[in-house]
Design an enzyme around this catalytic site. Structure first.
Site, PDB file in Angstrom:
ATOM      1  N   GLU A 153       0.816  -1.218   0.000  1.00  0.00           N
ATOM      2  CA  GLU A 153       0.000   0.000   0.000  1.00  0.00           C
ATOM      3  C   GLU A 153       0.848   1.266   0.000  1.00  0.00           C
ATOM      4  OE1 GLU A 153      -3.420  -1.650   3.080  1.00  0.00           O
ATOM      5  OE2 GLU A 153      -1.660  -0.639   3.868  1.00  0.00           O
ATOM      6  N   PRO A 154       1.657   1.477  -1.039  1.00  0.00           N
ATOM      7  CA  PRO A 154       2.467   2.690  -1.051  1.00  0.00           C
ATOM      8  C   PRO A 154       1.614   3.938  -1.281  1.00  0.00           C
ATOM      9  CG  PRO A 154       2.658   1.541  -3.140  1.00  0.00           C
ATOM     10  CD  PRO A 154       1.848   0.653  -2.238  1.00  0.00           C
ATOM     11  N   GLY A 155       1.898   4.991  -0.558  1.00  0.00           N
ATOM     12  CA  GLY A 155       1.230   6.269  -0.777  1.00  0.00           C
ATOM     13  C   GLY A 155       2.272   7.272  -1.237  1.00  0.00           C
ATOM     14  N   ARG A 156       3.070   7.721  -0.271  1.00  0.00           N
ATOM     15  CA  ARG A 156       4.102   8.726  -0.523  1.00  0.00           C
ATOM     16  C   ARG A 156       4.976   8.399  -1.740  1.00  0.00           C
ATOM     17  NH1 ARG A 156       6.115  12.211   3.255  1.00  0.00           N
ATOM     18  NH2 ARG A 156       5.047  11.056   4.895  1.00  0.00           N
TER      19      ARG A 156
ATOM     20  N   TYR B 294       6.293  17.241  10.590  1.00  0.00           N
ATOM     21  CA  TYR B 294       7.358  16.226  10.665  1.00  0.00           C
ATOM     22  C   TYR B 294       8.756  16.810  10.504  1.00  0.00           C
ATOM     23  CZ  TYR B 294       3.214  13.601   9.069  1.00  0.00           C
ATOM     24  OH  TYR B 294       1.955  13.104   8.897  1.00  0.00           O
TER      25      TYR B 294
ATOM     26  N   CYS C 226       0.099  33.189  10.019  1.00  0.00           N
ATOM     27  CA  CYS C 226       0.492  33.886  11.245  1.00  0.00           C
ATOM     28  C   CYS C 226       1.094  32.929  12.272  1.00  0.00           C
ATOM     29  CB  CYS C 226      -0.698  34.622  11.828  1.00  0.00           C
ATOM     30  SG  CYS C 226      -1.377  35.814  10.681  1.00  0.00           S
ATOM     31  N   GLU C 227       2.173  32.268  11.922  1.00  0.00           N
ATOM     32  CA  GLU C 227       2.876  31.327  12.797  1.00  0.00           C
ATOM     33  C   GLU C 227       4.357  31.420  12.467  1.00  0.00           C
ATOM     34  OE1 GLU C 227       1.612  28.978  14.972  1.00  0.00           O
ATOM     35  OE2 GLU C 227      -0.480  29.453  14.492  1.00  0.00           O
TER      36      GLU C 227
ATOM     37  N   TYR D  86       0.860  14.071   0.491  1.00  0.00           N
ATOM     38  CA  TYR D  86       0.395  14.647   1.760  1.00  0.00           C
ATOM     39  C   TYR D  86       0.311  16.175   1.779  1.00  0.00           C
ATOM     40  CZ  TYR D  86       0.825   9.878   3.342  1.00  0.00           C
ATOM     41  OH  TYR D  86       0.674   8.521   3.456  1.00  0.00           O
TER      42      TYR D  86
HETATM   43  C1  LIG Z   1      -0.563   5.861   5.492  1.00  0.00           C
HETATM   44  C2  LIG Z   1      -0.717   4.429   5.226  1.00  0.00           C
HETATM   45  C3  LIG Z   1      -0.132   3.873   4.091  1.00  0.00           C
HETATM   46  C4  LIG Z   1       0.744   4.647   3.146  1.00  0.00           C
HETATM   47  O1  LIG Z   1       1.908   5.092   3.739  1.00  0.00           O
HETATM   48  P1  LIG Z   1       3.028   5.845   2.863  1.00  0.00           P
HETATM   49  O2  LIG Z   1       4.075   6.186   3.833  1.00  0.00           O
HETATM   50  O3  LIG Z   1       2.378   7.037   2.283  1.00  0.00           O
HETATM   51  O4  LIG Z   1       3.481   4.885   1.823  1.00  0.00           O
HETATM   52  C5  LIG Z   1      -0.368   2.542   3.848  1.00  0.00           C
HETATM   53  N1  LIG Z   1      -1.132   1.790   4.681  1.00  0.00           N
HETATM   54  C6  LIG Z   1      -1.699   2.314   5.771  1.00  0.00           C
HETATM   55  C7  LIG Z   1      -2.546   1.446   6.620  1.00  0.00           C
HETATM   56  C8  LIG Z   1      -1.512   3.633   6.092  1.00  0.00           C
HETATM   57  O5  LIG Z   1      -2.061   4.137   7.190  1.00  0.00           O
END
Ligand SMILES: *Cc1c(COP(=O)(O)O)cnc(C)c1O
Length: 417
Positions: free
Chosen positions: A277-280, A319, A344-345, A373
């Protein structure tokens, strides 16, 4: 001047006049048409990268699925693109499921997550027919048992007790995290699920954290899973880290797939079905943010203030993520500056101590690697209007999300007398 063009989407270049070109489009022309701040996505580079990710796993382990973690870029155009490129989706809220559906994705390709799923969300996920619901806690077990009228395929999220070396706020795989079942309770929860006829337990899920740059930590995760009861399906989560600044060293997708699939074959067997499940790492490098320089204050430090900031990039404040901004389309002597936002920070800083082409009011300033993100956590602090998203491919720009307007800000307001 951009010091390191390799941080920009693949194929980005400078034209004969020295102007930055992304996805075949001159960035200054995009700004003239769509304004700033602007999220510029190189659609061709994104599609190629996503295909590469999918192929890297399919080649090494045919029974694998790449799911894009929607929360990294929950916009219908991006989620739809992922579906077109053959990826499934990880959704962690009803809203993400609906956005993905609006983008054309099929719920049967989705895995439904969340550490606090409501009845309404679970009902939606079950009715939509998602591929798996990921059980995070005993209340999920109760809810699915009560809401389903046919067995629901589920995975169980467990804590693999791997403390990923990343920012503390991005660690998720330790026993004290709010996610998943702590290691001491896993066997008991598995037994509990098996007593429920409406839950069809197919496998385990784990996710150790985000922006993980050491692939051996994913190997440790697989080893930890192999010490539990064996299942036919393993969802190994996301978390692969990416290169944000020139000095970063990040694993390639091929190194990640190599190490992960090898660990699966050694510890879980070549016959299991795997999901990642890659996101980033799917979207980060495909986007840059373009700002206009509003003021330059030369005092004890040089503050270059732009027309965005923590309203469109919370990664720095949350982060401490380093970024590498640049003034584009002209050259001059370098000057060491802090790039700050308009909110304003004092914490609204995009980068500190960066060498910029001596900045002037009106310059265009780009921040590369903002695809993950940033859109999702963009907000209306100081009633800022959230940026537009533009997709560029082969010299054509398409608006994917229009810029917010004051009317958008007012649309929910009841203007009480
Ligand atoms: C956030 C998340 C991801 C993706 O994470 P990345 O760091 O963006 O690859 C995958 N699985 C779960 C359950 C998450 O919470």
């Amino acid at each position: 001047m951009i010091a390191d063009l390799s941080l920009y989407p693949d194929g980005s270049t400078l034209d004969a006049a020295g102007r930055l070109v992304v996805g075949g489009c001159v960035v200054a022309d995009l700004v003239a048409e769509f304004g700033t701040p602007l999220f510029v996505v190189d659609e061709g580079a994104l599609r190629a990268h996503v295909r590469g990710f999918r192929d890297a796993f399919a080649r090494r382990h045919p029974r694998s699925t790449v799911l894009f973690a929607s929360k990294a870029y929950p916009c219908a155009a991006v989620l739809g693109l992922m579906a077109q490129e053959g990826c499934g989706l990880d959704v962690a809220a009803g809203g993400e499921l609906e956005l993905a559906r609006a983008g054309g994705a099929d719920p049967a390709t989705m895995v439904f997550h969340g550490n606090a799923k409501t009845d309404a969300e679970l009902r939606l996920a079950i009715e939509a027919g998602v591929r798996y619901v990921v059980i995070d806690n005993l209340d999920d077990v109760d809810r699915v048992a009560r809401l389903a009228d046919a067995p629901v395929p589920v995975l169980l999220r467990v804590s693999p007790q791997v403390a990923a070396s990343t920012h503390e706020a991005m660690m998720t795989g330790h026993d004290t995290a709010k996610f998943g079942i702590p290691s001491g309770q896993i066997a008991e929860v598995i037994a509990r699920i098996r007593r429920e006829p409406m839950l069809d337990l197919r496998g385990l899920h784990a996710h150790i954290g985000s922006q993980v740059l050491d692939v051996e930590q994913f190997v440790a995760e697989v080893e930890a899973l192999s010490r539990l009861e064996r299942f036919p399906v393993y969802d190994l989560g996301g978390g692969l880290g990416v290169r944000y600044v020139s000095s970063d060293v990040a694993p390639s997708v091929d190194e990640y797939a190599d190490r992960l699939v090898d660990a699966v074959h050694r510890h879980l067997g070549a016959g299991v079905e795997i999901l990642v499940e890659p996101g980033r790492s799917m979207v980060a490098c495909a986007q840059l943010t373009v700002y206009r320089v509003v003021t330059v204050k030369r005092g004890p430090r040089v503050h270059v203030a732009v027309d965005g900031g923590m309203g469109d990039n919370l990664e720095v404040a949350l982060y401490g993520q380093p970024f590498e901004p640049a003034i584009i389309d002209r050259d001059d002597e370098p000057e060491v500056c802090d790039v700050v936002g308009r909110h304003c920070e004092s914490g609204d800083t995009l980068a500190r101590d960066v060498a910029l082409t001596r900045p002037r009011v009106g310059d265009l300033l780009t921040v590369p690697v903002t695809g993950a993100y940033c859109y999702t956590m963009s907000n209306n602090y100081n009633a800022a209007l959230r940026p537009a998203v533009v997709f560029c491919a082969s010299g054509t720009a398409r608006l994917a999300v229009r810029r917010e307007t004051i009317d958008d800000l007012l649309v929910r307001e009841q203007l009480l007398p």
